[in-house]
Design an enzyme around this catalytic site. Structure first.
Site, PDB file in Angstrom:
ATOM      1  N   LYS A 289       0.843  -1.203   0.000  1.00  0.00           N
ATOM      2  CA  LYS A 289       0.000   0.000   0.000  1.00  0.00           C
ATOM      3  C   LYS A 289       0.875   1.249   0.000  1.00  0.00           C
ATOM      4  O   LYS A 289       0.588   2.218  -0.723  1.00  0.00           O
ATOM      5  CB  LYS A 289      -0.945  -0.026   1.208  1.00  0.00           C
ATOM      6  CG  LYS A 289      -2.054  -1.077   1.065  1.00  0.00           C
ATOM      7  CD  LYS A 289      -2.821  -1.345   2.360  1.00  0.00           C
ATOM      8  CE  LYS A 289      -3.781  -2.526   2.171  1.00  0.00           C
ATOM      9  NZ  LYS A 289      -4.459  -2.959   3.400  1.00  0.00           N
TER      10      LYS A 289
ATOM     11  N   GLN B 299      -5.185  -1.970   9.566  1.00  0.00           N
ATOM     12  CA  GLN B 299      -4.938  -3.252   8.912  1.00  0.00           C
ATOM     13  C   GLN B 299      -5.480  -4.397   9.760  1.00  0.00           C
ATOM     14  O   GLN B 299      -5.228  -4.465  10.964  1.00  0.00           O
ATOM     15  CB  GLN B 299      -3.428  -3.414   8.664  1.00  0.00           C
ATOM     16  CG  GLN B 299      -3.052  -4.655   7.876  1.00  0.00           C
ATOM     17  CD  GLN B 299      -3.567  -4.657   6.443  1.00  0.00           C
ATOM     18  OE1 GLN B 299      -3.708  -3.607   5.820  1.00  0.00           O
ATOM     19  NE2 GLN B 299      -3.872  -5.826   5.925  1.00  0.00           N
TER      20      GLN B 299
ATOM     21  N   ASP C 159     -11.604   2.075   3.757  1.00  0.00           N
ATOM     22  CA  ASP C 159     -11.847   0.635   3.648  1.00  0.00           C
ATOM     23  C   ASP C 159     -13.328   0.319   3.451  1.00  0.00           C
ATOM     24  O   ASP C 159     -13.679  -0.790   3.051  1.00  0.00           O
ATOM     25  CB  ASP C 159     -11.395  -0.059   4.949  1.00  0.00           C
ATOM     26  CG  ASP C 159     -10.068  -0.771   4.815  1.00  0.00           C
ATOM     27  OD1 ASP C 159      -9.743  -1.220   3.701  1.00  0.00           O
ATOM     28  OD2 ASP C 159      -9.354  -0.883   5.836  1.00  0.00           O
TER      29      ASP C 159
HETATM   30  N1  GUN Z   1      -6.803  -7.334   5.729  1.00  0.00           N
HETATM   31  C1  GUN Z   1      -7.078  -8.072   4.637  1.00  0.00           C
HETATM   32  N2  GUN Z   1      -7.728  -7.324   3.719  1.00  0.00           N
HETATM   33  C2  GUN Z   1      -7.873  -6.102   4.251  1.00  0.00           C
HETATM   34  C3  GUN Z   1      -8.457  -4.894   3.780  1.00  0.00           C
HETATM   35  O1  GUN Z   1      -9.002  -4.796   2.672  1.00  0.00           O
HETATM   36  N3  GUN Z   1      -8.394  -3.824   4.633  1.00  0.00           N
HETATM   37  C4  GUN Z   1      -7.825  -3.915   5.853  1.00  0.00           C
HETATM   38  N4  GUN Z   1      -7.826  -2.832   6.606  1.00  0.00           N
HETATM   39  N5  GUN Z   1      -7.275  -5.016   6.321  1.00  0.00           N
HETATM   40  C5  GUN Z   1      -7.296  -6.103   5.517  1.00  0.00           C
END
Ligand code: GUN
Length: 292
Positions: free
Chosen positions: A54, A98, A121
């Site tokens: 990211k 996350q 998200d």
């Molecule tokens: N863990 C796995 N996929 C995601 C996601 O799309 N967003 C977040 N914040 N954590 C994750």
């Protein structure tokens, strides 16, 4: 039949370029770039890789990406305070915590604490509710990426049977909500599917999967769907990323399904790339709407 392979990379690259141009314009106008802060708790190896991906994508797209690292034993109240301070920080456009979080943390309480206008998200109940009502604001990144992929490949699902395997809040549920919409969440995107959601308690899973014109598999277990289970000519979207003998494989057995379906996403190189690109898009949208 040999399936067309639906790669995520070209769409991710085009999205990054578009975000970069709009981020540059925002920087010219406002004197600042869109800003995304990811909160990473603990040392989960997969989460560290995702967060690094990211960060790199933010850099490519002209977004100011920050990572706040907290120890695995951080308290619930300390984590909530961190989220509150990001909510209050005018320089922060997007907040991402996350997942998964350590066992002792109440994940729901943390996600609920994020300002819904910074919830890139799309996990806050307000944003989930807006999506359920067909007026989406922030849409979870993985299903949003799948929508883009289907749109770019002109895969029409109206009146078709879409089967979603997996009912997670991150992928399965929002995917089903998106496919069933009267009007797609993205202009010209797929909508109006007849949707079935399957999960671990679904009997006769293979029979239902075999009825799918569009199959989205997001269960997090390697190769649970094989070529004997899918309808000839169907489109198969594999959301899984599993490590088997040091190799990344999807939830779908690519080799056998690719001989039966008309199109299939690869792992890696399919949906994963798009997820990160959609996060950039959501962050840009958050920044643009906050700077109106
Ligand atoms: N863990 C796995 N996929 C995601 C996601 O799309 N967003 C977040 N914040 N954590 C994750």
């Amino acid at each position: 039949m040999t399936a067309e392979i639906l790669y995520g990379k070209p769409i991710a690259a085009a999205t990054e370029e578009e975000v970069r141009q709009r981020a540059d314009r925002l920087a010219d106008r406002m004197g600042r770039r869109p800003q995304l802060t990811a909160v990473l708790v603990g040392e989960d190896p997969a989460s560290q890789v995702y967060v690094r991906n990211k960060e790199n994508a933010c850099r490519r797209a002209g977004i100011d990406g920050n990572v706040l690292r907290l120890p695995a034993d951080v308290s619930q109240s300390r984590l909530l305070e961190t989220v509150e301070s990001l909510n209050a920080d005018h320089a922060v456009d997007g907040i991402l915590v996350q997942l998964p979080l350590p066992q002792h943390i109440d994940e729901r309480e943390v996600l609920d604490a994020i300002d819904p206008l910074k919830d890139v998200d799309g996990f806050h109940p307000l944003n989930v509710g807006l999506l359920a009502q067909g007026r989406p604001r922030f849409v979870p990144c993985t299903p949003l990426g799948i929508l883009e992929l289907l749109r770019m490949h002109r895969i029409d699902v109206a009146g078709k049977h879409a089967v979603v395997v997996g009912r997670s809040d991150i992928v399965g549920k929002p995917m089903a909500l998106l496919l069933v919409q009267r009007k797609s969440a993205i202009p010209g995107g797929p909508d109006n599917a007849t949707v079935t959601v399957c999960h671990s308690r679904t009997p006769d899973l293979a029979d239902i999967i075999r009825q799918a014109d569009l199959l989205v598999v997001a269960v997090g277990r390697p190769r649970v769907v094989n070529g004997d289970m899918v309808k000839p000519g169907s489109v198969v979207i594999d959301v899984g990323i599993n490590r088997v003998d040091g190799k990344l494989v999807g939830d779908v057995d690519f080799d056998s399904v690719a001989t039966v379906s008309s199109a299939i996403t690869p792992v890696p190189g399919g949906v994963g790339r798009l997820t990160v690109a959609m996060l950039l898009k959501n962050t840009l949208a958050a920044a643009e709407s906050r700077s109106l």
